[in-house]
Motif scaffolding. Sequence first.
Motif, PDB file in Angstrom:
ATOM      1  N   GLY A  16       0.625  -0.826  -0.339  1.00 31.88           N
ATOM      2  CA  GLY A  16      -0.236  -0.024   0.195  1.00 31.88           C
ATOM      3  C   GLY A  16       1.213   1.383   0.351  1.00 31.88           C
ATOM      4  O   GLY A  16       0.084   2.522  -0.136  1.00 31.88           O
ATOM      5  N   THR A  17       2.264   0.846  -0.314  1.00 33.25           N
ATOM      6  CA  THR A  17       2.771   2.219  -0.399  1.00 33.25           C
ATOM      7  C   THR A  17       2.136   3.363  -1.446  1.00 33.25           C
ATOM      8  O   THR A  17       2.504   4.732  -0.370  1.00 33.25           O
ATOM      9  CB  THR A  17       4.389   2.298  -0.998  1.00 33.25           C
ATOM     10  OG1 THR A  17       4.735   0.770  -0.520  1.00 33.25           O
ATOM     11  CG2 THR A  17       5.366   2.979  -1.297  1.00 33.25           C
ATOM     12  N   CYS A  18       1.454   3.510  -1.926  1.00 29.63           N
ATOM     13  CA  CYS A  18       1.098   4.113  -2.589  1.00 29.63           C
ATOM     14  C   CYS A  18      -0.231   4.633  -2.893  1.00 29.63           C
ATOM     15  O   CYS A  18      -0.711   5.423  -3.110  1.00 29.63           O
ATOM     16  CB  CYS A  18       1.584   4.033  -4.556  1.00 29.63           C
ATOM     17  SG  CYS A  18       3.269   4.247  -4.651  1.00 29.63           S
ATOM     18  N   ARG A  19      -1.106   4.085  -2.143  1.00 31.32           N
ATOM     19  CA  ARG A  19      -1.902   4.393  -1.908  1.00 31.32           C
ATOM     20  C   ARG A  19      -2.978   5.530  -1.221  1.00 31.32           C
ATOM     21  O   ARG A  19      -3.639   5.360  -2.444  1.00 31.32           O
ATOM     22  CB  ARG A  19      -2.879   3.263  -0.760  1.00 31.32           C
ATOM     23  CG  ARG A  19      -4.313   3.086  -0.933  1.00 31.32           C
ATOM     24  CD  ARG A  19      -4.548   2.096   0.405  1.00 31.32           C
ATOM     25  NE  ARG A  19      -3.959   0.046  -0.172  1.00 31.32           N
ATOM     26  CZ  ARG A  19      -3.673  -0.125   1.174  1.00 31.32           C
ATOM     27  NH1 ARG A  19      -2.883   0.416   2.173  1.00 31.32           N
ATOM     28  NH2 ARG A  19      -3.163  -1.741   0.516  1.00 31.32           N
ATOM     29  N   HIS A  20      -2.046   6.136  -0.955  1.00 36.89           N
ATOM     30  CA  HIS A  20      -2.383   7.945  -1.103  1.00 36.89           C
ATOM     31  C   HIS A  20      -2.247   8.814  -1.979  1.00 36.89           C
ATOM     32  O   HIS A  20      -3.150   9.944  -2.277  1.00 36.89           O
ATOM     33  CB  HIS A  20      -2.104   8.134   0.388  1.00 36.89           C
ATOM     34  CG  HIS A  20       0.123   8.042  -0.392  1.00 36.89           C
ATOM     35  ND1 HIS A  20       0.926   7.124  -0.860  1.00 36.89           N
ATOM     36  CD2 HIS A  20       0.535   9.394  -0.553  1.00 36.89           C
ATOM     37  CE1 HIS A  20       1.953   8.047  -0.834  1.00 36.89           C
ATOM     38  NE2 HIS A  20       1.615   9.124  -1.099  1.00 36.89           N
ATOM     39  N   ARG A  21      -1.705   8.321  -3.138  1.00 42.97           N
ATOM     40  CA  ARG A  21      -2.077   9.562  -4.444  1.00 42.97           C
ATOM     41  C   ARG A  21      -3.219   9.226  -5.154  1.00 42.97           C
ATOM     42  O   ARG A  21      -3.960   8.237  -5.283  1.00 42.97           O
ATOM     43  CB  ARG A  21      -1.287   8.160  -5.114  1.00 42.97           C
ATOM     44  CG  ARG A  21       0.673   8.621  -4.595  1.00 42.97           C
ATOM     45  CD  ARG A  21       2.036   8.087  -5.727  1.00 42.97           C
ATOM     46  NE  ARG A  21       1.597   8.968  -6.582  1.00 42.97           N
ATOM     47  CZ  ARG A  21       2.311   8.615  -8.132  1.00 42.97           C
ATOM     48  NH1 ARG A  21       2.535   7.211  -8.100  1.00 42.97           N
ATOM     49  NH2 ARG A  21       2.721   9.636  -8.518  1.00 42.97           N
ATOM     50  N   ALA A  22      -3.532  10.459  -5.584  1.00 44.09           N
ATOM     51  CA  ALA A  22      -4.228  10.395  -6.175  1.00 44.09           C
ATOM     52  C   ALA A  22      -4.449  10.045  -7.888  1.00 44.09           C
ATOM     53  O   ALA A  22      -3.248  10.522  -8.276  1.00 44.09           O
ATOM     54  CB  ALA A  22      -5.467  12.050  -5.816  1.00 44.09           C
ATOM     55  N   MET A  23      -5.354  10.302  -8.494  1.00 37.24           N
ATOM     56  CA  MET A  23      -5.075  10.273  -9.950  1.00 37.24           C
ATOM     57  C   MET A  23      -4.657  10.860 -10.422  1.00 37.24           C
ATOM     58  O   MET A  23      -3.906  10.932 -11.741  1.00 37.24           O
ATOM     59  CB  MET A  23      -6.405   9.671 -11.020  1.00 37.24           C
ATOM     60  CG  MET A  23      -6.902   8.333 -10.385  1.00 37.24           C
ATOM     61  SD  MET A  23      -6.000   6.968 -10.820  1.00 37.24           S
ATOM     62  CE  MET A  23      -6.065   6.824 -12.882  1.00 37.24           C
ATOM     63  N   ARG A  24      -4.667  12.727  -9.675  1.00 39.10           N
ATOM     64  CA  ARG A  24      -4.329  13.473 -10.438  1.00 39.10           C
ATOM     65  C   ARG A  24      -3.086  14.008 -10.899  1.00 39.10           C
ATOM     66  O   ARG A  24      -2.291  14.781 -10.961  1.00 39.10           O
ATOM     67  CB  ARG A  24      -4.880  14.859  -9.956  1.00 39.10           C
ATOM     68  CG  ARG A  24      -4.772  14.987  -8.194  1.00 39.10           C
ATOM     69  CD  ARG A  24      -5.511  16.487  -8.345  1.00 39.10           C
ATOM     70  NE  ARG A  24      -5.326  16.577  -6.624  1.00 39.10           N
ATOM     71  CZ  ARG A  24      -5.574  15.866  -5.223  1.00 39.10           C
ATOM     72  NH1 ARG A  24      -6.813  14.701  -5.822  1.00 39.10           N
ATOM     73  NH2 ARG A  24      -5.825  16.083  -4.489  1.00 39.10           N
ATOM     74  N   GLU A  25      -2.099  13.004  -9.265  1.00 43.32           N
ATOM     75  CA  GLU A  25      -1.086  13.256  -9.134  1.00 43.32           C
ATOM     76  C   GLU A  25      -0.023  11.409 -10.437  1.00 43.32           C
ATOM     77  O   GLU A  25       1.181  11.684 -10.028  1.00 43.32           O
ATOM     78  CB  GLU A  25      -1.032  12.229  -7.721  1.00 43.32           C
ATOM     79  CG  GLU A  25      -1.279  13.158  -6.740  1.00 43.32           C
ATOM     80  CD  GLU A  25      -0.926  13.149  -5.518  1.00 43.32           C
ATOM     81  OE1 GLU A  25       0.499  12.060  -4.975  1.00 43.32           O
ATOM     82  OE2 GLU A  25      -1.981  13.314  -4.479  1.00 43.32           O
ATOM     83  N   GLY A  26      -1.067  10.881 -10.822  1.00 46.64           N
ATOM     84  CA  GLY A  26      -0.300   9.669 -11.738  1.00 46.64           C
ATOM     85  C   GLY A  26       0.858  10.194 -13.269  1.00 46.64           C
ATOM     86  O   GLY A  26       0.081  11.394 -13.707  1.00 46.64           O
ATOM     87  N   ARG A  27       2.105   9.798 -13.047  1.00 48.52           N
ATOM     88  CA  ARG A  27       2.288  10.184 -14.451  1.00 48.52           C
ATOM     89  C   ARG A  27       1.909   8.753 -15.419  1.00 48.52           C
ATOM     90  O   ARG A  27       1.346   7.498 -15.235  1.00 48.52           O
ATOM     91  CB  ARG A  27       3.646   9.753 -14.298  1.00 48.52           C
ATOM     92  CG  ARG A  27       4.066  10.361 -12.849  1.00 48.52           C
ATOM     93  CD  ARG A  27       5.881  10.127 -12.097  1.00 48.52           C
ATOM     94  NE  ARG A  27       6.451   8.594 -12.108  1.00 48.52           N
ATOM     95  CZ  ARG A  27       7.284   8.230 -11.220  1.00 48.52           C
ATOM     96  NH1 ARG A  27       8.330   8.643 -11.459  1.00 48.52           N
ATOM     97  NH2 ARG A  27       7.082   7.132 -11.520  1.00 48.52           N
TER      98      ARG A  27
END
Length: 208
Positions: A128-139
């Motif tokens: 779950g390392t990246c679970r906090h990331r929102a889709m708008r932060e995606g690359r």
Amino acid sequence: MTFTTRFAPSPTGPLHLGHAYSALLAHQMATEAGGRFLLRIEDTDQSRARRQWEELIYEDLSWLGLAWETPIKRQSDQLISYSKPMKVLEESGLIYPCLCRRSDIEAAAGAPQEGVAQFGPDGRIYPGTCRHRAMREGRAEDALRLNMQRAAETLTAQLSYHETGLHSGPKKVTPEALLSQVGDVVLQRRNGQIAYHLAVVVDDALQG
């Protein structure tokens, strides 16, 4: 409801004895139940899939005496059918971008702040390392994962399936089991290709 089985190999190499057993068993079960036996080619991994291996699959299954419905569903021909479910999941806030590589996941397994990753049927459970990331932060190079905890919270009915074989009978699937044994699976790979976990569910639903 018609009893349906399917054999869905990936054309990334020759079939082995385990494949033969699975195909024969699925075909026998469908025949005895007066149902349907489907053959599906799961070739979403285009970097490894080869047409010559696909042709050999047909030859081997024919040699085993198996017959299947036509036309055969090939996942690479159905990519458009996976885009709508991905859009629904995104709009529901159930997926997130992940930049972790396998080495990152292995390293996080020993980090107390991440929690110790367990092993499930598909290998190590994502911590779950990246679970906090929102889709708008995606690359563009990120994978997309299912937020299993949020997905489990949306369930309105008991999940279950019917096991066959030695431990046959109805089995319940709990939200706790989804989190501890499956975890946040990848639905879209880093290269943009749809992953098995999404494709197989969509295909099974479409094919009955």
